[in-house]
Every structure is written in C-alpha cells, then in structure tokens.
Design an enzyme around this catalytic site. Structure first.
Site, PDB file in Angstrom:
ATOM      1  N   GLY A  73       0.839  -1.183   0.000  1.00 38.23           N
ATOM      2  CA  GLY A  73       0.000   0.000   0.000  1.00 38.23           C
ATOM      3  C   GLY A  73       0.879   1.240   0.000  1.00 38.23           C
ATOM      4  N   GLY A 122       0.311  -4.586   1.064  1.00 40.81           N
ATOM      5  CA  GLY A 122      -0.987  -4.450   0.423  1.00 40.81           C
ATOM      6  C   GLY A 122      -1.129  -5.287  -0.828  1.00 40.81           C
ATOM      7  N   GLU A 145       6.123  -5.039   7.492  1.00 42.16           N
ATOM      8  CA  GLU A 145       5.553  -3.892   8.208  1.00 42.16           C
ATOM      9  C   GLU A 145       6.168  -3.631   9.580  1.00 42.16           C
ATOM     10  OE1 GLU A 145       2.518  -5.195   5.199  1.00 42.16           O
ATOM     11  OE2 GLU A 145       3.831  -6.198   6.645  1.00 42.16           O
ATOM     12  N   ASP A 153      -0.975  -6.296   7.999  1.00 44.86           N
ATOM     13  CA  ASP A 153      -2.419  -6.091   8.019  1.00 44.86           C
ATOM     14  C   ASP A 153      -3.040  -6.684   6.759  1.00 44.86           C
ATOM     15  OD1 ASP A 153      -1.236  -4.124   6.385  1.00 44.86           O
ATOM     16  OD2 ASP A 153      -2.813  -2.662   6.782  1.00 44.86           O
TER      17      ASP A 153
END
Length: 383
Positions: A73, A122, A145, A153
């Site tokens: 992301g 992402g 991350e 996530d």
C-alpha cells in the site's frame, strides 16, 4: 478471440481488459512498483463489485505492470494524510482497502492472481485472499511492516495464522523474503508456473467460459511445474521455527532463538535475530497478538480488529512508531528509527489491549463489513 481494453492510458492506475468471459485487471503504477494508492483500492473495489453482478464476467485475472505485482500500500501517502491533514483521512484509505480484501476473500467467482514479481504488504492483501495465487521464479514475497512501525495487516492475521505450524508468526514478525517455491511449499501460493509460460496461461484463461474453480484449476495445472526448495529456504527450518516461534511472547521467542545460537551460529539465525531487533517493539507485540488470535477468527473479524489497530496507529495516540518508521525508511532514509517504546519489556499487554479497543473519536466508527455468501471462506484455499 474478442478482446476489449476498457482503459489503456498511462495516466490510469488500474487498467481493465475484457477477454470473452474473463476480465483482466492490471495494476498500472510500474514506477512505484504498483504501490496501491487510495484511487487504486477504490477503483478495484468498484470493479470487483461490478463484475460480481455481471453474468458475462466469469473469471477475474489480476496482474501488475512491470517487475512487481504490487510492493504494498502507499504508506507514505497515508503518513502524509495523517500528519498534514487529519488522521481519519489516512484511516479512510485502510477502510476501503480492508473492504476490498474482504470482498476478495468472499468472492463468488474465481480470482487468478499472477504474481510474477514483487508481492508485499498491500499487494499480498490484493492476492492472497483470492482462490488462485500463481507464482514464478521471479516472485518475491514479504510482509515487512514491523520494520516500518506498522504491522502485517490487509487480513494477514487471517492468512498468516493458517500457515503450517508457526511459520506465519515467523513470516509476520521478521518480514523475511520468500520465493515462489517457498510460497508454494507453505500454501500461500496454489501453483508455480515459469514466467515464460505466463502469457500462455493468460491465453488459456481468456478462452475459458467458466466460473468453475475445478476447471480453472485444471487449466493452470497444465502449465504448472513442481519446483524444489533451495537449500537456503527458511521452510527447511520449520522445526526450529516451530520450536522458537511457538513461544508465548516476543521476548520468549527472542530468548529461544538466542539459545539456539549456543549450539552454533548460522546465517539464518543471525539474520532472524537481527530482523527482530531492528523492528518496532510495539509492532512486534501487535503482530504476534493479532496472528495468535486470528487463528480462531473469521476473515471479517480479523479485518475489523486490524482496522481498530491501524486507526489507533494513524491517530498516534500511544506511539508515533509508524511515522518514525516512515521517516527513517522512506523519507530521510537513514534507516535508524528511534522507536518509542524502545524495548520489548516496555510494551505492556495493557498497551496492546488498548490498540484493540474502539477509537474514541466522533469521526471514527468500526469497520462495517456486510454479510456475503462466502463469508466463511478461508483465504488459504484448498481444492
């Protein structure tokens, strides 16, 4: 063969092609390694919902332009939104992205993701929830991350928690890079197809007039190959990973790894310990808690909990580790983040509990995921 390009401009971040009953979605930010922007996740969500209602669309193919499927992301944009605007602007990005992940995980039609390159963060969320994940010799996967002050996530607490043994904890905590062969061995990938055969696979899928996953699987199998793991593959170390990463806390995991060094230091142990030492202590504890509890949760429960955590992070209530990680890794690039709290022992379980509570702000509400027909589906699909 009927082929129609709906969008074919370098200014478009998502391209769509129609091939008979197949729809090909191309992530089109090659210079940014197809990092997912807010515009992209919004468009992808729109397309997935439209194609699900379109009886002429029976199969979705996803790929990235250039050398990446998607490197993650656009977290730098999220950081700017949270610091220069309002933290809720950044939370909105994750709200749309997680909704997309949920739709993919519960999708009624086959999604074939062609992972012929970099797949991180992402990008994993946009592929791992689909039924078919095709890797090649060019595939490089990671969930990095914790080194950025964030946490794995996009539903990672669901798909990592379902890997063999405690391999998911290892992947999430360390941010280790995995090859296509590694992904196939642990179950994150469903098929291995050599990169040079990907165009042949696309052609075969373009003429497939079916939504039957067994038929799609048979098509991919015709071009699939068995690929041996390299001697350096971390999957060969599953026994020691299970021994160490099954421990109750991150501190105990570190101690177990350091105990193993007494038997003889090797490169894998050194790299693993160093990765944990460089990561945000808070991120490590959030990651472990989410994966452990994710084993017993559905995909919507996992995403809802992740959304609470990421909202607290964007609001920067208890720690600014995410913004410090962005500074050190993405902006100043000194790669020397100053984490706060600075040590694992300074991160209490009560602090982790706080990140799992509702955000106390009138502009915020829990992630709302509407019930869907395949809502109980596992993101790690088994045929």
């Amino acid at each position: 063969m009927a082929t129609k390009k709906w969008m074919d401009s370098e200014n478009e971040q998502v391209l769509v092609e129609q091939h008979n009953c197949a729809r090909t979605i191309v992530l089109n930010r090659p210079r940014q390694l197809n990092a997912l922007s807010f515009k992209m996740v919004s468009r992808l969500l729109q397309l997935f919902l439209e194609f699900e209602e379109d009886s002429k669309a029976k199969l979705l193919i996803m790929k990235g332009k250039g050398r990446a499927f998607s490197a993650g992301g656009d977290v730098s944009a999220a950081a700017h939104l949270a610091t220069e605007g309002h933290w809720s602007f950044a939370a909105k990005f994750f709200q749309v992205e997680y909704t997309l992940n949920y739709v993919m995980a519960t999708y009624s039609k086959p999604q074939v993701s062609l992972l012929d390159g970099i797949v991180m963060g992402g990008g994993a969320g946009a592929s791992m929830h689909g039924r078919f994940r095709v890797v090649t010799e060019n595939t490089v996967f990671a969930m990095p991350e914790t080194a950025l002050g964030l946490f794995p996530d996009v539903g990672a607490s669901h798909f990592l928690s379902r890997l063999p043994g405690f391999f998911g904890e290892y992947v999430g905590l360390t941010g280790v890079r995995l090859s296509g062969a590694d992904l196939l061995a642990c179950g994150l990938a469903t098929h291995f197809v050599p990169s040079m055969k990907i165009p042949l696979l696309e052609e075969a899928l373009h003429v497939a007039d079916t939504s039957d996953p067994l038929v799609v699987n048979a098509i991919i199998l015709k071009l699939s190959e068995r690929i041996p793991l390299k001697d350096s593959s971390p999957y060969h170390r599953l026994d020691i990973i299970n021994k160490c990463f099954s421990k109750r806390s991150v501190e105990e995991i570190m101690s177990a790894l350091e105990e193993e060094t007494l038997k003889g230091v090797n490169e894998w142990l050194s790299v693993t310990i160093e990765s944990l030492k460089k990561a945000s202590p808070l991120s490590l504890k959030l990651c472990l808690r989410l994966i452990r509890e994710g084993r017993l949760q559905s995909i919507d429960q996992c995403l809802s909990r992740e959304y609470r955590v990421v909202s607290h992070i964007m609001k920067s209530e208890h720690s600014s580790d995410f913004f410090e990680g962005c500074r050190a890794i993405l902006f100043d690039k000194d790669r020397n983040p100053k984490w706060n709290p600075s040590k694992l022992e300074l991160v209490s379980e009560e602090m982790v509990d706080d990140y799992l509570t509702k955000v106390n702000d009138e502009e915020w509400k829990d992630l709302e995921l509407l019930p869907r027909p395949r809502a109980t589906a596992s993101s790690i699909s088994k045929l």
